[in-house]
Motif scaffolding. Sequence first.
Motif, PDB file in Angstrom:
ATOM      1  N   TRP A 131       0.877  -1.006  -0.057  1.00 19.53           N
ATOM      2  CA  TRP A 131       0.068  -0.042   0.188  1.00 19.53           C
ATOM      3  C   TRP A 131       0.767   1.262   0.250  1.00 19.53           C
ATOM      4  O   TRP A 131       1.845   0.970   0.794  1.00 19.53           O
ATOM      5  CB  TRP A 131      -0.659   0.418   1.385  1.00 19.53           C
ATOM      6  CG  TRP A 131      -2.111  -1.102   1.384  1.00 19.53           C
ATOM      7  CD1 TRP A 131      -2.208  -1.802  -0.014  1.00 19.53           C
ATOM      8  CD2 TRP A 131      -3.243  -0.643   2.288  1.00 19.53           C
ATOM      9  NE1 TRP A 131      -3.698  -2.649  -0.189  1.00 19.53           N
ATOM     10  CE2 TRP A 131      -4.466  -1.439   0.950  1.00 19.53           C
ATOM     11  CE3 TRP A 131      -3.667   0.278   2.479  1.00 19.53           C
ATOM     12  CZ2 TRP A 131      -5.799  -0.968   1.784  1.00 19.53           C
ATOM     13  CZ3 TRP A 131      -4.619   0.602   3.476  1.00 19.53           C
ATOM     14  CH2 TRP A 131      -6.500  -0.522   2.417  1.00 19.53           C
ATOM     15  N   THR A 132       0.673   2.209  -0.875  1.00 16.83           N
ATOM     16  CA  THR A 132       0.646   3.512  -0.500  1.00 16.83           C
ATOM     17  C   THR A 132       0.462   4.437  -0.002  1.00 16.83           C
ATOM     18  O   THR A 132      -0.099   4.341   1.294  1.00 16.83           O
ATOM     19  CB  THR A 132       1.285   4.554  -1.634  1.00 16.83           C
ATOM     20  OG1 THR A 132      -0.909   4.279  -2.312  1.00 16.83           O
ATOM     21  CG2 THR A 132       1.040   3.428  -3.282  1.00 16.83           C
ATOM     22  N   ALA A 133       1.455   5.181   0.596  1.00 20.08           N
ATOM     23  CA  ALA A 133       1.246   6.960   2.149  1.00 20.08           C
ATOM     24  C   ALA A 133      -0.301   7.362   1.915  1.00 20.08           C
ATOM     25  O   ALA A 133      -1.051   7.133   2.249  1.00 20.08           O
ATOM     26  CB  ALA A 133       2.208   7.009   1.633  1.00 20.08           C
ATOM     27  N   GLU A 185      -3.112   5.638   0.437  1.00 23.11           N
ATOM     28  CA  GLU A 185      -4.089   4.395   0.483  1.00 23.11           C
ATOM     29  C   GLU A 185      -3.895   4.097   2.075  1.00 23.11           C
ATOM     30  O   GLU A 185      -5.127   4.290   2.251  1.00 23.11           O
ATOM     31  CB  GLU A 185      -3.236   3.208  -0.113  1.00 23.11           C
ATOM     32  CG  GLU A 185      -3.932   2.696  -1.799  1.00 23.11           C
ATOM     33  CD  GLU A 185      -3.570   1.796  -1.985  1.00 23.11           C
ATOM     34  OE1 GLU A 185      -4.219   1.318  -2.751  1.00 23.11           O
ATOM     35  OE2 GLU A 185      -1.942   1.484  -1.976  1.00 23.11           O
ATOM     36  N   TRP A 186      -2.745   4.569   2.816  1.00 20.62           N
ATOM     37  CA  TRP A 186      -3.196   4.136   4.064  1.00 20.62           C
ATOM     38  C   TRP A 186      -3.055   5.774   4.875  1.00 20.62           C
ATOM     39  O   TRP A 186      -4.124   5.628   6.364  1.00 20.62           O
ATOM     40  CB  TRP A 186      -1.764   4.190   5.296  1.00 20.62           C
ATOM     41  CG  TRP A 186      -0.953   2.602   4.792  1.00 20.62           C
ATOM     42  CD1 TRP A 186       0.076   2.882   3.967  1.00 20.62           C
ATOM     43  CD2 TRP A 186      -1.653   1.730   5.747  1.00 20.62           C
ATOM     44  NE1 TRP A 186       0.485   1.111   3.638  1.00 20.62           N
ATOM     45  CE2 TRP A 186      -1.028   0.087   4.836  1.00 20.62           C
ATOM     46  CE3 TRP A 186      -2.752   1.389   6.058  1.00 20.62           C
ATOM     47  CZ2 TRP A 186      -1.007  -0.568   5.186  1.00 20.62           C
ATOM     48  CZ3 TRP A 186      -2.536   0.291   6.920  1.00 20.62           C
ATOM     49  CH2 TRP A 186      -2.123  -0.552   6.598  1.00 20.62           C
ATOM     50  N   SER A 187      -3.789   6.665   4.704  1.00 27.20           N
ATOM     51  CA  SER A 187      -3.704   7.912   4.524  1.00 27.20           C
ATOM     52  C   SER A 187      -5.632   8.316   5.076  1.00 27.20           C
ATOM     53  O   SER A 187      -6.320   8.846   5.349  1.00 27.20           O
ATOM     54  CB  SER A 187      -3.766   9.164   4.068  1.00 27.20           C
ATOM     55  OG  SER A 187      -4.159   8.863   2.419  1.00 27.20           O
ATOM     56  N   SER A 232      -4.102   9.329   9.644  1.00 23.29           N
ATOM     57  CA  SER A 232      -3.073  10.915   8.889  1.00 23.29           C
ATOM     58  C   SER A 232      -3.801  12.232   9.242  1.00 23.29           C
ATOM     59  O   SER A 232      -3.013  13.345   9.873  1.00 23.29           O
ATOM     60  CB  SER A 232      -2.835  10.162   8.247  1.00 23.29           C
ATOM     61  OG  SER A 232      -3.221  10.218   6.673  1.00 23.29           O
TER      62      SER A 232
END
Length: 243
Positions: free
Chosen positions: A124-126, A128-130, A182
């Motif tokens: 997962w990219t940042a 997506e995690w946000s 985030s």
Amino acid sequence: TTIDTLHKKGKTQKVIAKEAGCSQSSVSKHINREAKGRKRCGRKECTSNRDNRTLERIVKQNPFKNLGEIHKEWTAAGVSASRTTTHRRMQDMGFSCRIPCVKPLLNNRQRQKRLAWAKDKKDWTAAEWSKVMFSDESKFCISFGNQGPRVWRKRGEAQNPRCLRSSVKFPQSVMVWGAMSSAGVGPLCFLRSKVNAAVYQEVLEHFMLPAADQLYGDADFIFQQDLAPAHSAKATSTWFKDH
């Protein structure tokens, strides 16, 4: 260096001794690896390699024993050594007495589920995690008592299952629900009763939804929770479908 270089060239020991400025016997001892400097001074070790292997096996069988118990078991195996010697041998093997890491008590099924979740999300990219809002309940210990027995372990064994102390419950504690992402953190909810499906739905209704509105507004987000019984109950799943 001169001896090694000339020896590799096939020179005789007599020629090497003349070039190196030493006796021929010194050249012979060096070539045969008999001269490695001054021999070690001091008293010889009172334990053999076999005794040391016995000590290492005792420590690995139960790393939560204290030094006195380990020393008693080692001497009972026929080894004549003092308590100080026992401690020194354990340090020579790389063992250090540390406070064990505390991890939740998990069965194999729970471990496999966590591993599968981690593998599914590892790329997962940042961005997506946000979009994820994490939530969980946590029990905080109010009274700080005995930390439990220490564990003998080597460097790099902090997360070894045999060196972990399982956490089951804490006396005089308070249960708190919270959420974070985030975009920020949500409000804390102090729970006065056991967390069941009904209590958890109240938390979602009065704390999670307002926190999501505050952090994300009308944007899409992912609500992340674990597989606690109250979270995975049928009534809770129905609540999520209704909302």
